[in-house]
Each structure stands twice: as structure tokens, then as C-alpha cells.
Design a protein around this motif. Structure first.
Motif, PDB file in Angstrom:
ATOM      1  N   ILE A 185       0.844  -1.201   0.000  1.00  0.00           N
ATOM      2  CA  ILE A 185       0.000   0.000   0.000  1.00  0.00           C
ATOM      3  C   ILE A 185       0.879   1.252   0.000  1.00  0.00           C
ATOM      4  N   PHE A 186       2.056   1.151   0.602  1.00  0.00           N
ATOM      5  CA  PHE A 186       2.987   2.276   0.645  1.00  0.00           C
ATOM      6  C   PHE A 186       3.442   2.662  -0.760  1.00  0.00           C
ATOM      7  N   ARG A 187       3.752   1.659  -1.593  1.00  0.00           N
ATOM      8  CA  ARG A 187       4.175   1.944  -2.975  1.00  0.00           C
ATOM      9  C   ARG A 187       3.036   2.547  -3.784  1.00  0.00           C
ATOM     10  N   GLY A 227       0.764   7.247  -6.467  1.00  0.00           N
ATOM     11  CA  GLY A 227      -0.317   8.223  -6.636  1.00  0.00           C
ATOM     12  C   GLY A 227       0.125   9.632  -6.306  1.00  0.00           C
ATOM     13  N   THR A 228       0.928   9.760  -5.253  1.00  0.00           N
ATOM     14  CA  THR A 228       1.441  11.075  -4.872  1.00  0.00           C
ATOM     15  C   THR A 228       2.351  11.639  -5.957  1.00  0.00           C
ATOM     16  N   LEU A 260      10.468  11.255  -6.638  1.00  0.00           N
ATOM     17  CA  LEU A 260       9.627  10.159  -6.162  1.00  0.00           C
ATOM     18  C   LEU A 260       9.556   9.038  -7.196  1.00  0.00           C
ATOM     19  N   MET A 261       9.364   9.399  -8.464  1.00  0.00           N
ATOM     20  CA  MET A 261       9.281   8.380  -9.511  1.00  0.00           C
ATOM     21  C   MET A 261      10.611   7.652  -9.681  1.00  0.00           C
ATOM     22  N   PRO A 299      10.243  18.697  -9.808  1.00  0.00           N
ATOM     23  CA  PRO A 299      11.401  17.914  -9.319  1.00  0.00           C
ATOM     24  C   PRO A 299      11.032  16.936  -8.213  1.00  0.00           C
ATOM     25  N   ALA A 300      10.089  17.298  -7.347  1.00  0.00           N
ATOM     26  CA  ALA A 300       9.672  16.372  -6.289  1.00  0.00           C
ATOM     27  C   ALA A 300       9.029  15.128  -6.899  1.00  0.00           C
TER      28      ALA A 300
END
Length: 87
Positions: free
Chosen positions: A21-23, A28-29, A72-73, A67-68
Motif C-alpha cells: 500500500i505504501f508503494r 499516486g502522490t 519520487l518516480m 522535481p519532487a
């Protein structure tokens, strides 16, 4: 993943890796940050083309959100590669 050798005429069964669920939340974020950053960038570019002043929040969104999202990606890709190599 099923590693046994299938008998003749039998197709190997592969199970999908379990996603935490964390991934999913991080994916999504990252997607949401990228979309918001691109919208902010679009607003900044359209305002510049029209010769108007830009609200600093849109400029900050384009500068910080893209950039954030990229970081993350990139982290998710590296984590996926690491998980795949582990087996």
C-alpha cells in the motif's frame, strides 16, 4: 513466483508480485505532483505569453512540484529494480 519445471503441455504459472500500500500511495502522490506541476507550468507559460504578471504560487508550484515528482518516480523505479533483483 512458481519456480518448478512444468510438465510437457503445461504452461508455467506466474504470480504477480505483491504491491504494498505504501508503494501505491507513493505512486499516486508522484503522479498527482507531476500533474499539478505541469498545470502550474502551463499557467505560468500562458500568463507570460499574454504579458500578464504571474502569481508567485504558480511559479513555485512549477519549480518545486516537478522535481519532487521526478525524485519520487526515480525512487520508485530504483526500488522496483532492487525488488526484482532480489527475487
Amino acid at each position: 513466483m512458481d519456480t518448478r519445471t512444468p510438465s510437457p503441455g503445461e504452461t508455467p504459472q506466474r504470480t504477480a508480485p505483491q504491491k504494498s500500500i505504501f508503494r501505491r500511495v507513493l505512486s499516486g502522490t508522484a503522479a498527482m505532483l507531476a500533474v499539478l506541476g505541469l498545470l502550474c507550468l502551463g499557467v505560468v507559460l500562458l500568463s507570460a505569453l499574454r504579458g500578464e504578471s504571474v502569481w508567485p504560487g504558480f511559479a513555485a508550484g512549477a519549480i518545486y512540484l516537478l522535481p519532487a515528482a521526478f525524485l519520487l518516480m526515480a525512487g520508485l523505479i530504483i526500488d522496483g529494480l532492487r525488488r526484482r533483483r532480489r527475487g
